[in-house]
Write an enzyme that holds these catalytic residues in place. Structure first.
Site, mmCIF file in Angstrom:
data_model
loop_
_atom_site.group_PDB
_atom_site.id
_atom_site.type_symbol
_atom_site.label_atom_id
_atom_site.label_comp_id
_atom_site.label_asym_id
_atom_site.label_seq_id
_atom_site.Cartn_x
_atom_site.Cartn_y
_atom_site.Cartn_z
ATOM 1 N N ARG A 60 -8.601 12.583 -8.301
ATOM 2 C CA ARG A 60 -7.960 12.193 -9.543
ATOM 3 C C ARG A 60 -8.686 12.821 -10.733
ATOM 4 O O ARG A 60 -9.899 12.972 -10.717
ATOM 5 C CB ARG A 60 -7.982 10.668 -9.708
ATOM 6 C CG ARG A 60 -6.943 9.938 -8.858
ATOM 7 C CD ARG A 60 -6.961 8.440 -9.105
ATOM 8 N NE ARG A 60 -8.230 7.839 -8.732
ATOM 9 C CZ ARG A 60 -9.201 7.533 -9.567
ATOM 10 N NH1 ARG A 60 -9.056 7.715 -10.869
ATOM 11 N NH2 ARG A 60 -10.311 7.003 -9.131
ATOM 12 N N TYR B 270 -2.690 16.447 -5.714
ATOM 13 C CA TYR B 270 -3.590 15.608 -4.917
ATOM 14 C C TYR B 270 -3.477 14.114 -5.223
ATOM 15 O O TYR B 270 -3.515 13.687 -6.379
ATOM 16 C CB TYR B 270 -5.052 16.035 -5.144
ATOM 17 C CG TYR B 270 -5.954 15.656 -3.983
ATOM 18 C CD1 TYR B 270 -6.124 16.514 -2.895
ATOM 19 C CD2 TYR B 270 -6.608 14.430 -3.942
ATOM 20 C CE1 TYR B 270 -6.924 16.173 -1.821
ATOM 21 C CE2 TYR B 270 -7.413 14.077 -2.861
ATOM 22 C CZ TYR B 270 -7.570 14.956 -1.808
ATOM 23 O OH TYR B 270 -8.361 14.617 -0.736
ATOM 24 N N GLY C 209 -3.749 10.350 -6.070
ATOM 25 C CA GLY C 209 -3.282 9.520 -7.178
ATOM 26 C C GLY C 209 -2.681 10.306 -8.335
ATOM 27 O O GLY C 209 -1.939 9.753 -9.141
ATOM 28 N N LYS D 140 -1.231 4.890 -7.898
ATOM 29 C CA LYS D 140 -1.961 4.451 -9.091
ATOM 30 C C LYS D 140 -1.070 4.440 -10.327
ATOM 31 O O LYS D 140 -1.165 3.549 -11.172
ATOM 32 C CB LYS D 140 -3.199 5.315 -9.307
ATOM 33 C CG LYS D 140 -4.139 5.328 -8.109
ATOM 34 C CD LYS D 140 -4.614 3.937 -7.791
ATOM 35 C CE LYS D 140 -5.159 3.783 -6.408
ATOM 36 N NZ LYS D 140 -6.581 3.857 -6.224
ATOM 37 N N HIS E 74 -6.292 -3.453 -8.369
ATOM 38 C CA HIS E 74 -6.866 -2.472 -7.443
ATOM 39 C C HIS E 74 -7.654 -3.238 -6.366
ATOM 40 O O HIS E 74 -8.879 -3.261 -6.382
ATOM 41 C CB HIS E 74 -7.789 -1.535 -8.242
ATOM 42 C CG HIS E 74 -8.258 -0.331 -7.496
ATOM 43 N ND1 HIS E 74 -9.391 0.369 -7.862
ATOM 44 C CD2 HIS E 74 -7.759 0.321 -6.415
ATOM 45 C CE1 HIS E 74 -9.565 1.393 -7.042
ATOM 46 N NE2 HIS E 74 -8.599 1.389 -6.154
ATOM 47 N N SER F 120 -13.068 2.889 -6.814
ATOM 48 C CA SER F 120 -12.682 3.910 -5.848
ATOM 49 C C SER F 120 -13.879 4.329 -4.983
ATOM 50 O O SER F 120 -14.975 4.531 -5.494
ATOM 51 C CB SER F 120 -12.132 5.124 -6.578
ATOM 52 O OG SER F 120 -11.026 4.720 -7.360
ATOM 53 N N CYS G 20 -15.590 2.593 -2.889
ATOM 54 C CA CYS G 20 -16.668 1.601 -2.843
ATOM 55 C C CYS G 20 -16.441 0.538 -1.769
ATOM 56 O O CYS G 20 -17.022 -0.544 -1.818
ATOM 57 C CB CYS G 20 -16.852 0.952 -4.205
ATOM 58 S SG CYS G 20 -17.556 2.085 -5.403
ATOM 59 N N ASP H 171 -5.710 -1.260 -0.774
ATOM 60 C CA ASP H 171 -5.980 -0.620 -2.070
ATOM 61 C C ASP H 171 -5.367 -1.344 -3.275
ATOM 62 O O ASP H 171 -5.971 -1.364 -4.334
ATOM 63 C CB ASP H 171 -5.485 0.833 -2.043
ATOM 64 C CG ASP H 171 -6.097 1.702 -3.142
ATOM 65 O OD1 ASP H 171 -7.336 1.695 -3.277
ATOM 66 O OD2 ASP H 171 -5.349 2.373 -3.867
ATOM 67 N N ARG I 6 -9.229 12.875 2.717
ATOM 68 C CA ARG I 6 -8.478 11.638 2.981
ATOM 69 C C ARG I 6 -7.571 11.766 4.194
ATOM 70 O O ARG I 6 -7.143 12.860 4.552
ATOM 71 C CB ARG I 6 -7.615 11.298 1.763
ATOM 72 C CG ARG I 6 -8.403 11.130 0.467
ATOM 73 C CD ARG I 6 -8.408 9.725 -0.022
ATOM 74 N NE ARG I 6 -9.363 9.478 -1.099
ATOM 75 C CZ ARG I 6 -9.609 8.279 -1.577
ATOM 76 N NH1 ARG I 6 -8.993 7.213 -1.101
ATOM 77 N NH2 ARG I 6 -10.490 8.101 -2.541
ATOM 78 N N ASN J 67 -20.574 -7.328 7.096
ATOM 79 C CA ASN J 67 -20.105 -7.992 5.865
ATOM 80 C C ASN J 67 -19.366 -9.296 6.172
ATOM 81 O O ASN J 67 -19.152 -10.121 5.281
ATOM 82 C CB ASN J 67 -19.216 -7.049 5.054
ATOM 83 C CG ASN J 67 -20.003 -5.876 4.476
ATOM 84 O OD1 ASN J 67 -21.217 -5.974 4.283
ATOM 85 N ND2 ASN J 67 -19.336 -4.759 4.221
HETATM 86 P P1 GTP Z 1 -10.498 4.223 -2.472
HETATM 87 O O1 GTP Z 1 -9.529 4.555 -1.408
HETATM 88 O O2 GTP Z 1 -10.992 5.425 -3.220
HETATM 89 O O3 GTP Z 1 -10.019 3.171 -3.417
HETATM 90 O O4 GTP Z 1 -11.870 3.723 -1.729
HETATM 91 P P2 GTP Z 1 -12.252 2.357 -0.981
HETATM 92 O O5 GTP Z 1 -12.688 1.349 -1.981
HETATM 93 O O6 GTP Z 1 -11.185 1.975 -0.037
HETATM 94 O O7 GTP Z 1 -13.579 2.790 -0.177
HETATM 95 P P3 GTP Z 1 -13.798 3.009 1.395
HETATM 96 O O8 GTP Z 1 -13.681 1.749 2.175
HETATM 97 O O9 GTP Z 1 -12.975 4.154 1.830
HETATM 98 O O10 GTP Z 1 -15.334 3.429 1.420
HETATM 99 C C1 GTP Z 1 -15.836 4.528 0.713
HETATM 100 C C2 GTP Z 1 -17.176 4.946 1.216
HETATM 101 O O11 GTP Z 1 -18.086 3.857 1.186
HETATM 102 C C3 GTP Z 1 -17.126 5.436 2.671
HETATM 103 O O12 GTP Z 1 -17.899 6.597 2.806
HETATM 104 C C4 GTP Z 1 -17.719 4.296 3.445
HETATM 105 O O13 GTP Z 1 -18.366 4.743 4.601
HETATM 106 C C5 GTP Z 1 -18.687 3.639 2.453
HETATM 107 N N1 GTP Z 1 -18.778 2.170 2.703
HETATM 108 C C6 GTP Z 1 -17.756 1.302 2.836
HETATM 109 N N2 GTP Z 1 -18.200 0.043 3.121
HETATM 110 C C7 GTP Z 1 -19.545 0.124 3.144
HETATM 111 C C8 GTP Z 1 -20.588 -0.845 3.384
HETATM 112 O O14 GTP Z 1 -20.356 -2.036 3.622
HETATM 113 N N3 GTP Z 1 -21.873 -0.387 3.320
HETATM 114 C C9 GTP Z 1 -22.163 0.923 3.048
HETATM 115 N N4 GTP Z 1 -23.436 1.288 2.998
HETATM 116 N N5 GTP Z 1 -21.204 1.871 2.837
HETATM 117 C C10 GTP Z 1 -19.918 1.474 2.874
HETATM 118 C C1 SPV Z 2 -8.723 5.783 -5.665
HETATM 119 O O1 SPV Z 2 -9.248 6.744 -6.251
HETATM 120 O O2 SPV Z 2 -8.947 4.592 -5.994
HETATM 121 C C2 SPV Z 2 -7.827 6.033 -4.510
HETATM 122 C C3 SPV Z 2 -7.483 7.416 -4.198
HETATM 123 O O3 SPV Z 2 -7.375 5.086 -3.882
HETATM 124 S S1 SPV Z 2 -6.193 8.023 -5.207
HETATM 125 O O4 SPV Z 2 -4.921 7.716 -4.548
HETATM 126 O O5 SPV Z 2 -6.359 9.478 -5.321
HETATM 127 O O6 SPV Z 2 -6.218 7.386 -6.497
HETATM 128 MN MN MN Z 3 -8.241 3.108 -4.636
#
Ligand code: GTP
Ligand code: SPV
Ligand code: MN
Length: 582
Positions: free
Chosen positions: A66, A204, A206, A213, A233, A255, A257, A280, A371, A498
């Site tokens: 994004r 790409y 979002g 988004k 979100h 994002s 996280c 999401d 992704r 967790n």
């Molecule tokens: P968006 O799709 O961008 O909104 O991201 P998201 O919030 O869904 O994040 P996602 O679960 O894809 O995790 C993003 C990164 O954080 C990945 O590389 C994961 O491996 C890492 N991650 C997720 N959960 C944990 C956790 O509990 N501990 C740690 N250390 N890393 C984590």
């Molecule tokens: C984010 O950035 O929070 C995502 C990926 O979930 S995107 O769809 O590119 O916004």
């Molecule tokens: Mn997201």
């Protein structure tokens, strides 16, 4: 079916963009296969031998995430976009867009993509139509939404129009590139007063999948404020305890996280079960019983690939075995995918996300924001209530961010107003999900900084208002999986572990688990750490000096919102300051 009510708008866009062909998408599997086959022929997609009906592609290296600096909220008044959004006057932006979109689809097919955000037939679902010249976008929208002309059938209400172009017209006989885009002229514009979206120059995520988004957060947040609900979100998960009691929770993290990972969690505690409603976005409404109910407007996952493995997220690994699009991951010689943290050594002959042989000296094999796009229905823990038109009742709201220090693993707010303050106080280290400097700490209130379609101060006020409307409100929590020790290592193992934190929340919302009051909120008196070797005291530690700095930082941040900053949140800030100085 009657598309005449949409035809005027479609005709206008055809006249402006001058595509060579127009394709009304029916949303069928055959259509998907036909478009995918065409893209294989054009070398944009490569079929993956190891995964049925799955494809690999890589983007232009300048179109990988994004772009917040090119994202605009075009409200009539600048103040209504607020200090955290880019703003441009609607008339001026429409002028700019007219120039950008004039003839921009020459030589290309214009796809008309009707889609429904939310379960078909839900009173809370909403309709959009995305016009796009990117077949890649069409395939993604097919997975991410309920897509196709049939969803317009029998509809008379409004829809959110979205126009998207990669911004690269083709001259007669000009050869196309695998990933057309126009990074110098990117523009993602939202018109809250007309509920419309215009996106130019990026293909790409979002930036281009306008249902996500742009609609389900930026436009929907404006509608939600008007209509008295919340567009957030947030992931939505169901969690069942060993006694068979089930609750639903939502969680907002910025994002990249941890939303997808938490939403699909495989519990390490025996007898506990987690099921996934969404990973999401959540749309939240009050039900007749006064409780908050959530629907997931999406139908698929656009998930971060790196770090996803059988160890960290086995449910995601199962979900992406077939019918999945992979963007900017690495590709193996035998027709599979690979990324950093997938759990196996990189096989020889790897093709990197840049499309050539991987040279480890030049960076990772998969782009950090690579992704997968996969249907929710393939998730082995897809919640049985995920498509309930009424949504699922929410017992807890969780906020969180990526913070290497200061913020403890988990704490609970004292009450709704304090919980809204916690949401407003979220800061997080930046990730690869958006263009910018990775690791920089920034405020990201409610994980909505890039996604709130109006003044963030008014958004805080809307959350406070929602709290006055019901006595059956969920409790509010704050988590941080990312705190590090003196050795720079994460203090908490995260992922499946967790569930121990979710268990405490689950039991708190049943008034079972005990807590200790601290200046920042309630901390667990104990967590179920059976079989785990961690330093709980350190993970839960509230350092007064650190928190006094945090208060100082928040004090100056909140000033940004001037008279739109609700006094109730300033009151919470003063309360925190006082509790810290005692
Ligand atoms: P968006 O799709 O961008 O909104 O991201 P998201 O919030 O869904 O994040 P996602 O679960 O894809 O995790 C993003 C990164 O954080 C990945 O590389 C994961 O491996 C890492 N991650 C997720 N959960 C944990 C956790 O509990 N501990 C740690 N250390 N890393 C984590
Ligand atoms: C984010 O950035 O929070 C995502 C990926 O979930 S995107 O769809 O590119 O916004
Ligand atoms: Mn997201």
């Amino acid at each position: 079916m009657n598309i005449s009510q949409y035809q005027t708008w479609i005709d206008e866009i055809v006249a402006l963009c001058k595509p060579s062909r127009v394709h009304l998408c029916d949303g069928s599997e055959e259509e998907y296969d036909r478009i995918a086959a065409l893209m294989v022929k054009q070398h944009t997609l490569i079929p993956l031998k190891k995964r049925p009906s799955s494809f690999w592609c890589h983007s232009d290296p300048d179109d990988v995430a994004r772009v917040e600096e090119c994202t605009f909220i075009c409200s009539e008044q600048k103040i209504d976009a607020g200090p955290t959004n880019n703003w441009c006057a609607p008339r001026e932006m429409h002028e700019r867009l007219k120039t950008l979109f004039s003839g921009c689809m020459q030589g290309r097919t214009m796809y008309v993509v009707p889609y429904c955000m939310g379960p078909i037939g839900s009173p809370y679902s909403k309709i959009g139509i995305e016009i796009t010249d990117s077949p890649y976008v069409v395939l993604n929208m097919k997975i991410m939404t309920r897509m196709g002309m049939p969803i317009l059938q029998g509809r008379s209400g409004g829809f959110v129009p979205g126009v998207h172009s990669v911004g690269v017209p083709l001259k007669p006989h000009q050869q196309d590139v695998p990933w057309p885009c126009n990074p110098k002229q990117r523009m993602i514009a939202h018109f809250p007063d007309e509920s419309s979206i215009w996106s130019f120059g990026s293909g790409y995520g979002g930036n281009a999948l306008l249902g996500k988004k742009c609609f389900a957060l930026r436009i929907a947040s404006v509608l939600a404020r008007k209509e008295g609900w919340l567009a957030e979100h947030m992931l939505i998960l169901g969690i069942t305890n060993p006694q068979g009691q089930k609750k639903y929770m939502v969680a907002a993290f910025p994002s990249a996280c941890g939303k997808t990972n938490l939403a699909m969690l495989t519990p390490t505690l025996p007898g506990w079960k987690v099921e996934c409603v969404g990973d999401d976005i959540a749309w939240l409404h009050f039900g007749a019983d006064g409780r908050l109910y959530a629907i997931n407007p999406e139908a698929g996952y656009f998930g971060v690939a790196p770090g996803t493995s059988m160890k960290t997220n086995p449910n995601a690994m199962q979900t992406i075995r077939k019918n999945t699009l992979f963007t900017n991951v690495a590709r193996t010689l035998d027709g599979d995918v690979w990324w950093e943290g997938i759990g196996q050594e990189a096989p020889p002959g790897l093709i990197s996300w840049l499309g050539g042989p991987w040279d480890p000296k030049k960076g990772p094999a998969a782009h950090p924001n690579a992704r997968f796009t996969a249907p929710s229905s393939q998730n082995p823990i897809y919640d049985p209530e995920a498509e309930n038109p009424q949504g699922v009742p929410i017992s807890a709201v969780i906020f969180g961010g990526r913070r290497g220090s200061v913020i403890p693993l988990i704490y609970e707010s004292f009450h709704w107003q304090h919980g809204v303050f916690l949401g407003a106080s979220v800061s997080s280290e930046m990730t690869a999900a958006a263009k910018g400097k990775i690791g920089t700490l920034r405020h990201d209130p409610f994980a909505m900084l890039p996604f709130c379609g109006y003044n963030m101060g008014d958004y805080f006020a809307h959350w406070l208002e929602m709290g006055k409307r019901s006595k059956g409100l969920p409790r509010i929590y704050y988590v941080n999986w990312f705190r590090k020790g003196a050795d720079g290592q994460y203090l908490w193992p995260g992922f499946g572990e967790n569930v121990r934190v979710l268990k405490w929340i689950f039991e708190r919302t049943s008034n079972l688990a005990s807590a200790e009051q601290s200046p920042i909120g309630y901390l667990p008196a104990a967590l179920d750490l059976s079989g785990l070797d961690v330093d709980l005291r350190e993970i839960l530690r509230v350092d007064l000096a650190d928190w006094q700095r945090e208060v100082q930082e928040l004090t100056s941040y909140f000033q940004l919102f001037k008279d739109r900053m609700p006094s109730a949140l300033l009151e919470e800030l003063r309360g925190l300051k006082q509790r810290l100085s005692l």
